[in-house]
Design a protein around this motif. Structure first.
Motif, PDB file in Angstrom:
ATOM      1  N   LYS A  53      33.250  55.223  44.557  1.00  0.00           N
ATOM      2  CA  LYS A  53      32.225  56.077  43.789  1.00  0.00           C
ATOM      3  C   LYS A  53      32.240  55.146  42.356  1.00  0.00           C
ATOM      4  O   LYS A  53      33.235  54.507  41.794  1.00  0.00           O
ATOM      5  N   GLY A  54      30.814  54.634  41.968  1.00  0.00           N
ATOM      6  CA  GLY A  54      30.691  53.926  40.703  1.00  0.00           C
ATOM      7  C   GLY A  54      30.360  54.668  39.454  1.00  0.00           C
ATOM      8  O   GLY A  54      30.355  55.877  39.397  1.00  0.00           O
TER       9      GLY A  54
ATOM     10  N   THR B 224      36.740  49.437  39.238  1.00  0.00           N
ATOM     11  CA  THR B 224      37.737  48.759  39.276  1.00  0.00           C
ATOM     12  C   THR B 224      38.656  49.210  40.338  1.00  0.00           C
ATOM     13  O   THR B 224      39.152  50.574  40.266  1.00  0.00           O
ATOM     14  N   LEU B 225      39.231  48.416  41.212  1.00  0.00           N
ATOM     15  CA  LEU B 225      40.014  48.711  42.118  1.00  0.00           C
ATOM     16  C   LEU B 225      41.326  47.804  42.041  1.00  0.00           C
ATOM     17  O   LEU B 225      41.334  46.861  41.709  1.00  0.00           O
TER      18      LEU B 225
ATOM     19  N   THR C  31      45.900  41.480  39.621  1.00  0.00           N
ATOM     20  CA  THR C  31      46.250  42.764  39.990  1.00  0.00           C
ATOM     21  C   THR C  31      45.038  43.952  40.527  1.00  0.00           C
ATOM     22  O   THR C  31      45.192  44.839  40.976  1.00  0.00           O
ATOM     23  N   SER C  32      43.724  43.287  40.191  1.00  0.00           N
ATOM     24  CA  SER C  32      42.596  44.240  40.512  1.00  0.00           C
ATOM     25  C   SER C  32      41.309  43.495  40.587  1.00  0.00           C
ATOM     26  O   SER C  32      41.175  42.433  40.340  1.00  0.00           O
ATOM     27  N   TRP C  33      40.277  44.192  41.012  1.00  0.00           N
ATOM     28  CA  TRP C  33      39.121  43.412  41.180  1.00  0.00           C
ATOM     29  C   TRP C  33      37.903  44.329  40.796  1.00  0.00           C
ATOM     30  O   TRP C  33      38.034  45.682  40.898  1.00  0.00           O
TER      31      TRP C  33
ATOM     32  N   LYS D 147      31.715  44.518  53.373  1.00  0.00           N
ATOM     33  CA  LYS D 147      33.038  44.181  53.014  1.00  0.00           C
ATOM     34  C   LYS D 147      33.152  43.127  51.694  1.00  0.00           C
ATOM     35  O   LYS D 147      32.094  42.532  51.571  1.00  0.00           O
ATOM     36  N   PHE D 148      34.255  43.372  51.206  1.00  0.00           N
ATOM     37  CA  PHE D 148      34.463  42.288  50.179  1.00  0.00           C
ATOM     38  C   PHE D 148      35.609  41.466  50.732  1.00  0.00           C
ATOM     39  O   PHE D 148      36.614  42.304  51.095  1.00  0.00           O
ATOM     40  N   THR D 149      35.802  40.135  50.423  1.00  0.00           N
ATOM     41  CA  THR D 149      37.108  39.383  50.690  1.00  0.00           C
ATOM     42  C   THR D 149      37.415  39.118  49.517  1.00  0.00           C
ATOM     43  O   THR D 149      36.812  38.601  48.560  1.00  0.00           O
TER      44      THR D 149
END
Length: 349
Positions: A271-272, A283-284, A318-320, A342-344
């Motif tokens: 969810k944005g 942010t994940l 630690t996050s993206w 996908k994100f790499t």
């Protein structure tokens, strides 16, 4: 005297299977292929297939790398299979062909390389090739520009053989990386030009992969090379291969690379949250802390709700973050994975 103390004094022992943390190589039994297990063509440098291992093909020849279930015994499930797909029968001086793994400086600092008390090290692995003969491995420091070549012999074609190679004198020279940079590279050579050839059994102030005795594997059409059970450890003796759980091995690999998405439709969703009148973002956290802030790349197409296709926004160790433009429709701001979107995240050495 404790068993650990015995092993420390002896520099390793044949029955040390109960000790952990000995193997400095990650994914040495090749269970982890996050980028895909089918054949990947190596035509250039830093070509990854198996996690933590990369192919080098600087010249007219090419080879593929894939996961294989051809193994030396029931102790192992997988190996890496290399297949010569374009021969180079006359390797030019500046060309080279090799398979390599890079080890982070933190993980090899125990060797004390670049200091007067540098330690002996032993490399062991199982190997099978369609071409018998003399082969070479090399240890190399990208920061100190120091290398050490060792020869080994594949005695019989198409037969699994275990190799144990000891470098009894650690390198006392140069500035070896001891932090999160490239601490040590191991090369398995398949044919290198004269620029990268040198004498074995000595530390050299240059980047060298092989001796002139190296078998011409890259010059042998459709030649194969299988390898598994790779272990690098302190001391002058090889201990049994250190098996890690699949989850532990995967987590070690994810410090350098992982993918978010790219699975079945609706298998993954995010969810944005509104950041401006026009954009939403999220942010994940990484599954593990990464070696350095990774390169974030978006591939394929996502299934979205009330937003445009997402784009990469930023990363830390630690996050993206991703962000997407609102499309003007009402409803929750979601995106869902499918087989392509996908994100790499890559923080390779």
């Amino acid at each position: 005297m404790s068993r650990a103390r015995d092993l420390a004094d002896l520099g390793g022992s044949a029955d040390a299977g109960g000790l952990t943390g000995r193997n400095m190589v990650i994914n040495g039994a090749f269970p982890i292929f996050q980028r895909g297990t089918s054949a990947t063509t190596v035509n250039g440098n830093d070509i990854f297939a198996a996690d933590r291992f990369k192919g080098w093909a600087n010249g007219g020849g090419t080879f593929t790398v894939e996961q294989s279930t051809d193994v030396p015994n029931n102790e192992f499930e997988f190996s890496a299979k290399l297949t010569n797909t374009a021969t180079d029968g006359s390797v030019a001086a500046g060309d080279f062909y090799a398979y390599a793994t890079d080890i982070e400086g933190y993980n090899v600092s125990q060797l004390a390389y670049g200091n007067s008390d540098a330690k002996a090290v032993t490399l062991s692995f199982w190997v099978k090739s369609s071409l018998a003969g003399t082969y070479c491995i090399a240890l190399y420091s990208t920061t100190a520009n120091r290398s050490h070549i060792k020869e080994y012999t594949i005695s019989s074609a198409n037969t699994w053989e275990k190799k144990t190679i000891t470098i009894s004198s650690g390198d006392t020279t140069g500035s070896w990386n001891r932090t999160n940079g490239n601490g040590l590279r191991i090369y398995w050579d398949f044919g290198s030009g004269s620029t990268y050839q040198a004498s074995a059994d000595t530390w050299l102030a240059s980047q060298d992969f092989s001796t002139t005795n190296q078998a011409a594997w890259i010059g042998s059409a459709s030649a194969t090379f299988y390898i598994t059970g790779i272990q690098l450890e302190v001391g002058q003796a090889a201990t049994p291969f250190e098996h890690r759980s699949y989850g532990e091995e995967l987590a070690l690999c994810q410090r350098y690379y992982y993918e978010s998405g790219g699975t079945a439709t609706n298998d993954w969703g995010q969810k944005g949250y509104q950041t401006t009148n026009s954009y939403v973002a999220n942010t994940l956290s990484h599954p593990v802390a990464m070696r350095a802030s990774p390169t974030l790349t978006k591939a394929g197409t996502f299934v979205t709700s009330a937003i445009a296709q997402p784009t990469a926004l930023g990363t830390s160790t630690t996050s993206w973050q991703w962000q997407a433009q609102k499309d003007g429709s009402s409803g929750a701001w979601f995106m869902y994975s499918n087989s392509s979107g996908k994100f790499t995240l890559q923080s390779e050495l």
